[in-house]
Write a protein that holds these residues in place. Structure first.
Motif, mmCIF file in Angstrom:
data_model
loop_
_atom_site.group_PDB
_atom_site.id
_atom_site.type_symbol
_atom_site.label_atom_id
_atom_site.label_comp_id
_atom_site.label_asym_id
_atom_site.label_seq_id
_atom_site.Cartn_x
_atom_site.Cartn_y
_atom_site.Cartn_z
ATOM 1 N N LEU A 1 -1.047 10.074 -0.103
ATOM 2 C CA LEU A 1 -0.847 8.603 -0.131
ATOM 3 C C LEU A 1 -2.026 7.748 -0.284
ATOM 4 O O LEU A 1 -1.951 6.596 -0.740
ATOM 5 N N ALA A 2 -3.169 7.952 0.171
ATOM 6 C CA ALA A 2 -4.241 7.144 0.019
ATOM 7 C C ALA A 2 -4.806 6.864 -1.104
ATOM 8 O O ALA A 2 -5.191 5.958 -1.545
ATOM 9 N N VAL A 3 -4.586 7.919 -2.069
ATOM 10 C CA VAL A 3 -4.886 7.687 -3.336
ATOM 11 C C VAL A 3 -4.079 7.253 -4.425
ATOM 12 O O VAL A 3 -4.217 7.074 -5.627
ATOM 13 N N SER A 4 -2.733 6.993 -3.777
ATOM 14 C CA SER A 4 -1.593 6.553 -4.802
ATOM 15 C C SER A 4 -0.780 5.030 -4.003
ATOM 16 O O SER A 4 0.212 4.974 -4.259
ATOM 17 N N GLN A 5 -1.714 4.410 -3.636
ATOM 18 C CA GLN A 5 -1.163 3.162 -2.955
ATOM 19 C C GLN A 5 -0.736 2.424 -3.948
ATOM 20 O O GLN A 5 -1.363 2.318 -5.295
ATOM 21 N N ARG A 6 0.350 1.653 -3.575
ATOM 22 C CA ARG A 6 0.793 0.389 -4.489
ATOM 23 C C ARG A 6 0.151 -0.879 -3.914
ATOM 24 O O ARG A 6 0.527 -1.400 -2.792
ATOM 25 N N PRO A 7 -0.772 -1.662 -4.600
ATOM 26 C CA PRO A 7 -1.526 -2.603 -4.061
ATOM 27 C C PRO A 7 -0.656 -3.668 -3.936
ATOM 28 O O PRO A 7 0.526 -3.787 -4.387
ATOM 29 N N LEU A 8 -0.916 -4.923 -3.033
ATOM 30 C CA LEU A 8 -0.261 -6.111 -2.898
ATOM 31 C C LEU A 8 -0.975 -7.122 -3.144
ATOM 32 O O LEU A 8 -2.428 -7.225 -2.901
ATOM 33 N N PHE B 1 0.935 -1.178 0.149
ATOM 34 C CA PHE B 1 -0.140 0.022 -0.128
ATOM 35 C C PHE B 1 0.693 1.327 0.004
ATOM 36 O O PHE B 1 0.376 2.134 0.370
ATOM 37 N N ALA B 2 2.223 1.209 -0.217
ATOM 38 C CA ALA B 2 2.883 2.342 -0.317
ATOM 39 C C ALA B 2 4.053 2.012 -1.382
ATOM 40 O O ALA B 2 4.050 0.819 -2.204
ATOM 41 N N ASP B 3 5.009 3.016 -1.551
ATOM 42 C CA ASP B 3 6.035 2.735 -2.782
ATOM 43 C C ASP B 3 7.538 3.305 -2.084
ATOM 44 O O ASP B 3 7.185 3.691 -0.716
ATOM 45 N N ALA B 4 8.557 3.612 -2.586
ATOM 46 C CA ALA B 4 9.639 4.173 -2.079
ATOM 47 C C ALA B 4 9.460 5.494 -1.631
ATOM 48 O O ALA B 4 10.697 5.906 -0.753
ATOM 49 N N SER B 5 8.593 6.308 -2.064
ATOM 50 C CA SER B 5 8.563 7.692 -1.709
ATOM 51 C C SER B 5 8.034 7.591 -0.004
ATOM 52 O O SER B 5 8.220 8.781 0.568
ATOM 53 N N SER B 6 7.706 6.404 0.486
ATOM 54 C CA SER B 6 7.390 6.455 1.914
ATOM 55 C C SER B 6 8.834 6.522 2.684
ATOM 56 O O SER B 6 8.567 6.962 3.692
ATOM 57 N N PRO C 1 -7.640 -14.513 -13.076
ATOM 58 C CA PRO C 1 -7.076 -12.993 -12.684
ATOM 59 C C PRO C 1 -6.417 -13.396 -11.084
ATOM 60 O O PRO C 1 -6.739 -14.314 -10.560
ATOM 61 N N GLY C 2 -5.669 -12.481 -11.113
ATOM 62 C CA GLY C 2 -5.187 -12.396 -9.641
ATOM 63 C C GLY C 2 -5.991 -11.247 -9.014
ATOM 64 O O GLY C 2 -6.962 -10.713 -9.199
ATOM 65 N N THR C 3 -5.552 -11.250 -7.550
ATOM 66 C CA THR C 3 -6.439 -10.323 -6.636
ATOM 67 C C THR C 3 -5.283 -9.280 -6.181
ATOM 68 O O THR C 3 -4.469 -9.669 -5.465
ATOM 69 N N ASP C 4 -5.599 -8.008 -6.552
ATOM 70 C CA ASP C 4 -5.012 -6.802 -5.502
ATOM 71 C C ASP C 4 -5.616 -6.612 -4.214
ATOM 72 O O ASP C 4 -6.926 -6.576 -4.262
ATOM 73 N N VAL C 5 -4.802 -6.207 -3.348
ATOM 74 C CA VAL C 5 -5.307 -6.008 -1.913
ATOM 75 C C VAL C 5 -4.992 -4.424 -1.798
ATOM 76 O O VAL C 5 -3.715 -4.000 -1.789
ATOM 77 N N SER C 6 -5.851 -3.512 -1.436
ATOM 78 C CA SER C 6 -5.507 -2.225 -1.059
ATOM 79 C C SER C 6 -6.348 -1.812 0.239
ATOM 80 O O SER C 6 -7.258 -2.650 0.569
ATOM 81 N N VAL C 7 -6.311 -0.617 0.706
ATOM 82 C CA VAL C 7 -7.146 0.152 1.454
ATOM 83 C C VAL C 7 -7.994 1.054 1.157
ATOM 84 O O VAL C 7 -7.647 1.885 0.418
ATOM 85 N N GLN C 8 -9.295 1.037 1.674
ATOM 86 C CA GLN C 8 -10.211 1.941 1.488
ATOM 87 C C GLN C 8 -9.669 3.622 1.574
ATOM 88 O O GLN C 8 -9.049 3.758 2.819
ATOM 89 N N PRO C 9 -9.566 4.368 0.893
ATOM 90 C CA PRO C 9 -8.806 5.597 0.835
ATOM 91 C C PRO C 9 -9.310 6.518 1.939
ATOM 92 O O PRO C 9 -8.562 7.038 2.773
ATOM 93 N N GLY C 10 -10.731 6.469 2.156
ATOM 94 C CA GLY C 10 -11.184 7.249 3.270
ATOM 95 C C GLY C 10 -10.728 6.706 4.592
ATOM 96 O O GLY C 10 -10.695 7.371 5.581
ATOM 97 N N LYS C 11 -10.249 5.495 4.867
ATOM 98 C CA LYS C 11 -9.861 4.922 5.994
ATOM 99 C C LYS C 11 -8.316 4.746 6.323
ATOM 100 O O LYS C 11 -7.650 4.579 7.287
ATOM 101 N N PHE C 12 -7.617 5.024 5.086
ATOM 102 C CA PHE C 12 -6.304 4.946 5.087
ATOM 103 C C PHE C 12 -5.369 5.969 5.882
ATOM 104 O O PHE C 12 -4.635 5.435 6.371
#
Length: 241
Positions: A158-165, A16-21, A131-142
């Motif tokens: 960060l909430a709207v630029s997540q890198r899913p897992l 849910f993040a990238d190197a900018s973290s 298909p695979g399944t991406d997992v991310s976090v609801q932006p409003g709760k992030f």
């Protein structure tokens, strides 16, 4: 080639993040004269992501201090077996045992707030009809779950630029545990709502790590960058003697 005589610090981001973290940590490490590499982890599978990071590590001339945040802790647990890795640093991360998956480690403890905020999205897998399944976090709760003590405007971005897992990463067993042979340091984010802090404590204790606790959200690198840098410096000093 390394531009310094010291180790290269390789910073591995989590889900849910990238190197900018690591944006607040990187300039501080560079100012202290350290070489830094912060790769973009694919976040597709534990074994594949670890192989990707291991390949980067192998191409570095000289010792490496391998740092992993969150899911990145699981990645460095596997990739850290490379010969030139001199130390491991876990930041609010998963320290898996050999043969253990993320799901198995998490399953030993009560769920964090993250469990009720996940979003599952299919994605196409090349060469497969399934298909695979991406997992991310609801932006409003992030922000509240991931970054409660980070600037609210940044947390919203960060909430709207997540890198899913990819969900596969939760079920793959770690084929190795580098902390068994490499000195390791661990930071517990004691106000973490993404990973139950007891998951972090358990993994670090099992590995016999040097451990510190910080009253921080999950994104400790943005909330408390100086404390993160000091822990990385501890690992650098201890393994550069």
């Amino acid at each position: 080639m390394s531009r310094t005589d010291g180790p290269t610090v390789v910073l591995v981001h989590g889900a849910f993040a990238d190197a900018s973290s690591y944006a607040e940590v990187i300039p501080r490490l560079i100012a202290r004269g350290l070489d830094v590499v912060a790769p973009a982890v694919p976040n597709r599978s534990l074994i594949g992501d670890a192989a990707y990071v291991a390949d980067i590590v192998r191409q570095i001339d000289g010792p490496v201090v391998l740092v992993g945040h969150s899911y990145g802790g699981a990645v460095i647990t596997v990739a850290g077996t490379e010969d030139n890795v001199s130390a491991l640093v876990y930041l609010a991360g998963y320290a898996l045992e050999e043969g253990e998956s993320l799901g198995e480690l998490q399953g030993r403890f009560p769920d964090s707030d993250l469990a009720g905020a996940l979003v599952y999205t299919p994605f196409p897998v090349e060469g497969s009809d399934q298909p695979g399944t991406d997992v991310s976090v609801q932006p409003g709760k992030f922000p509240a779950i991931f970054a409660a003590d980070v600037d609210p405007r940044l947390a919203s971005a960060l909430a709207v630029s997540q890198r899913p897992l990819a969900a596969l990463a939760f079920t793959e067993a770690a084929p190795a545990a580098a902390w068994k042979t490499k000195p390791s340091w661990g930071l517990v984010a004691s106000a973490d709502h993404t990973i139950n802090p007891d998951v972090e404590r358990y993994g670090y204790r099992r590995a016999g790590m040097t451990t510190v606790e910080v009253d921080s959200s999950h994104l400790v690198m943005l909330a408390h960058p100086e404390r993160v840098v000091r822990l990385i410096e501890d690992a650098v000093r201890a393994t550069s003697r």
